[in-house]
Structure formats: structure tokens, C-alpha cells
Design a protein around this motif. Structure first.
Motif, PDB file in Angstrom:
ATOM      1  N   ARG A  16       0.804  -1.228   0.000  1.00  0.00           N
ATOM      2  CA  ARG A  16       0.000   0.000   0.000  1.00  0.00           C
ATOM      3  C   ARG A  16       0.834   1.273   0.000  1.00  0.00           C
ATOM      4  O   ARG A  16       0.382   2.289  -0.490  1.00  0.00           O
ATOM      5  N   GLY A  17       1.978   1.272   0.631  1.00  0.00           N
ATOM      6  CA  GLY A  17       2.773   2.482   0.804  1.00  0.00           C
ATOM      7  C   GLY A  17       2.805   2.878   2.268  1.00  0.00           C
ATOM      8  O   GLY A  17       2.413   2.109   3.138  1.00  0.00           O
ATOM      9  N   THR A  34      -9.467  11.079  -1.365  1.00  0.00           N
ATOM     10  CA  THR A  34      -8.320  10.476  -2.041  1.00  0.00           C
ATOM     11  C   THR A  34      -7.919  11.361  -3.217  1.00  0.00           C
ATOM     12  O   THR A  34      -8.776  11.892  -3.915  1.00  0.00           O
ATOM     13  N   GLY A  35      -6.620  11.526  -3.418  1.00  0.00           N
ATOM     14  CA  GLY A  35      -6.108  12.330  -4.517  1.00  0.00           C
ATOM     15  C   GLY A  35      -5.786  13.763  -4.131  1.00  0.00           C
ATOM     16  O   GLY A  35      -5.102  14.464  -4.873  1.00  0.00           O
ATOM     17  N   THR A  50       3.053  15.676  -2.226  1.00  0.00           N
ATOM     18  CA  THR A  50       2.503  14.369  -2.575  1.00  0.00           C
ATOM     19  C   THR A  50       0.985  14.449  -2.546  1.00  0.00           C
ATOM     20  O   THR A  50       0.425  15.544  -2.535  1.00  0.00           O
ATOM     21  N   ASN A  51       0.330  13.311  -2.512  1.00  0.00           N
ATOM     22  CA  ASN A  51      -1.131  13.290  -2.444  1.00  0.00           C
ATOM     23  C   ASN A  51      -1.606  12.096  -1.618  1.00  0.00           C
ATOM     24  O   ASN A  51      -0.837  11.184  -1.326  1.00  0.00           O
ATOM     25  N   ALA A  53      -3.201   8.714  -1.216  1.00  0.00           N
ATOM     26  CA  ALA A  53      -3.441   7.561  -2.088  1.00  0.00           C
ATOM     27  C   ALA A  53      -4.696   6.802  -1.668  1.00  0.00           C
ATOM     28  O   ALA A  53      -5.400   6.254  -2.508  1.00  0.00           O
ATOM     29  N   SER A  70      -2.839   6.596   3.408  1.00  0.00           N
ATOM     30  CA  SER A  70      -1.578   6.184   2.790  1.00  0.00           C
ATOM     31  C   SER A  70      -1.171   7.191   1.727  1.00  0.00           C
ATOM     32  O   SER A  70      -1.994   7.941   1.195  1.00  0.00           O
ATOM     33  N   LEU A  71       0.124   7.162   1.436  1.00  0.00           N
ATOM     34  CA  LEU A  71       0.715   7.992   0.394  1.00  0.00           C
ATOM     35  C   LEU A  71       1.108   7.095  -0.771  1.00  0.00           C
ATOM     36  O   LEU A  71       1.199   5.877  -0.616  1.00  0.00           O
ATOM     37  N   PRO A  72       1.382   7.663  -1.928  1.00  0.00           N
ATOM     38  CA  PRO A  72       1.880   6.843  -3.045  1.00  0.00           C
ATOM     39  C   PRO A  72       3.152   6.099  -2.629  1.00  0.00           C
ATOM     40  O   PRO A  72       3.935   6.579  -1.808  1.00  0.00           O
ATOM     41  N   ARG A  73       3.360   4.925  -3.200  1.00  0.00           N
ATOM     42  CA  ARG A  73       4.505   4.087  -2.812  1.00  0.00           C
ATOM     43  C   ARG A  73       5.855   4.729  -3.096  1.00  0.00           C
ATOM     44  O   ARG A  73       6.865   4.319  -2.534  1.00  0.00           O
TER      45      ARG A  73
END
Length: 94
Positions: A16-17, A34-35, A50-51, A53, A70-73
Motif C-alpha cells: 500500500r505504501g 483520495t487524490g 505528494t497526495n 493515495a 496512505s501515500l503513493p509508494r
């Protein structure tokens, strides 16, 4: 830009990250989805843009009044020290 929270803990979930805790406060004055774009400022003064996730379900043994996410991986745990401040970037900030 709106302050969301200060990082208390980071969980690295391989599929997931990184998950940031505590997360978006339930009492935050608007829905966060999300996003959405974030700015994370570390205690050393590093900026990470970042964004969100995805939102996560975490049990910490007590009722939660925040929504961890969570954040992007591509963002790794080592770059997210405890004490970093997380800000929501408004569309007007872009």
C-alpha cells in the motif's frame, strides 16, 4: 494551505505504501478525499509534495478521532520523520 496534523507514527505497508498517523481529524471543517494534494514539512525543513493515495483502517487500541491515510509508494518511510507537519494544499494554492 491548511494544517492537518503532525506525524506521530508512520507504517510502511509493502502493498500500500506509507500510512501516516494520526491522519485527518474527524472535526476537520471539510471533507478530504483520495487524490487531494499535500505538503509535508519535516523538522529538518525538507518539503515533500505528494497526495493522499487512500484512507486506511488501523486499530491502535483506543477510539480514533482521525482518519489515517496512505501515500503513493514512491514516498518512503525514511523521508517522513515523526514531528513532520502535514498540510492540505487548497486548489487556490496551486
Amino acid at each position: 494551505m491548511q494544517f492537518l496534523f503532525e506525524i506521530e507514527d508512520v507504517f510502511d505497508i509493502s502493498s500500500r505504501g506509507c500510512v501516516l498517523v494520526p491522519g485527518v481529524p474527524d472535526a476537520f471543517r471539510r471533507d478530504v478525499k483520495t487524490g487531494e494534494q499535500l505538503l509535508i514539512v519535516t523538522p529538518q525543513g525538507t518539503y515533500i509534495r505528494t497526495n493522499i493515495a487512500g484512507f486506511e483502517m488501523i486499530s491502535r487500541g483506543r477510539p480514533m478521532v482521525h482518519a489515517p491515510f496512505s501515500l503513493p509508494r514512491a514516498v518512503n518511510k525514511a523521508s517522513l520523520p515523526v514531528g513532520s507537519k502535514v498540510y492540505l494544499i487548497d486548489a487556490t494554492d496551486v
